[in-house]
Design a protein around this motif. Structure first.
Motif, PDB file in Angstrom:
ATOM      1  N   GLY A   1       0.830  -1.204   0.000  1.00 25.04           N
ATOM      2  CA  GLY A   1       0.000   0.000   0.000  1.00 25.04           C
ATOM      3  C   GLY A   1       0.859   1.246   0.000  1.00 25.04           C
ATOM      4  O   GLY A   1       2.059   1.210   0.263  1.00 25.04           O
ATOM      5  N   ASP A   2       0.260   2.389  -0.338  1.00 19.08           N
ATOM      6  CA  ASP A   2       0.966   3.676  -0.403  1.00 19.08           C
ATOM      7  C   ASP A   2       2.207   3.608  -1.289  1.00 19.08           C
ATOM      8  O   ASP A   2       3.252   4.173  -0.965  1.00 19.08           O
ATOM      9  N   SER A   3       2.115   2.875  -2.409  1.00 19.59           N
ATOM     10  CA  SER A   3       3.200   2.721  -3.386  1.00 19.59           C
ATOM     11  C   SER A   3       4.425   1.989  -2.826  1.00 19.59           C
ATOM     12  O   SER A   3       5.524   2.110  -3.346  1.00 19.59           O
ATOM     13  N   LYS A   4       4.249   1.205  -1.752  1.00 21.37           N
ATOM     14  CA  LYS A   4       5.344   0.418  -1.177  1.00 21.37           C
ATOM     15  C   LYS A   4       5.176  -1.046  -1.563  1.00 21.37           C
ATOM     16  O   LYS A   4       4.067  -1.579  -1.588  1.00 21.37           O
ATOM     17  N   TYR A   5       6.327  -1.692  -1.865  1.00 20.71           N
ATOM     18  CA  TYR A   5       6.324  -3.089  -2.281  1.00 20.71           C
ATOM     19  C   TYR A   5       7.447  -3.835  -1.574  1.00 20.71           C
ATOM     20  O   TYR A   5       8.515  -3.280  -1.338  1.00 20.71           O
ATOM     21  N   CYS A   6       7.195  -5.096  -1.269  1.00 22.74           N
ATOM     22  CA  CYS A   6       8.220  -5.963  -0.702  1.00 22.74           C
ATOM     23  C   CYS A   6       8.813  -6.782  -1.846  1.00 22.74           C
ATOM     24  O   CYS A   6       8.085  -7.423  -2.612  1.00 22.74           O
ATOM     25  N   LEU A   7      10.146  -6.748  -1.971  1.00 24.66           N
ATOM     26  CA  LEU A   7      10.853  -7.456  -3.024  1.00 24.66           C
ATOM     27  C   LEU A   7      11.717  -8.565  -2.432  1.00 24.66           C
ATOM     28  O   LEU A   7      12.336  -8.388  -1.392  1.00 24.66           O
TER      29      LEU A   7
END
Length: 54
Positions: free
Chosen positions: A24-30
Motif C-alpha cells: 500500500g501507499d506505493s510500497k512493495y516488498c521485493l
C-alpha cells in the motif's frame, strides 16, 4: 540481505528480483537473489521494501 559467498572478478552472476507483496501507499516488498553461475552457488539473498514512483 544475507551474503553467502564472495563474487570474484570474471565470475558470472544472475540476479533475480520478485515483487512478493504490495504493502500500500506505493510500497512493495521485493525478494532478491544473486546466483554465482560460475560456481553454481547462491551468493546473496534477501528482502527489501521499496517505494515506487508513479
Amino acid at each position: 540481505m544475507a551474503f553467502h559467498l564472495p563474487v570474484q572478478i570474471d565470475d558470472r552472476v544472475t540476479g533475480t528480483v520478485e515483487v512478493v507483496e504490495e504493502l500500500g501507499d506505493s510500497k512493495y516488498c521485493l525478494s532478491t537473489t544473486v546466483r554465482n553461475t560460475t560456481q553454481e552457488k547462491l551468493a546473496l539473498e534477501g528482502e527489501a521494501v521499496v517505494l515506487m514512483d508513479k
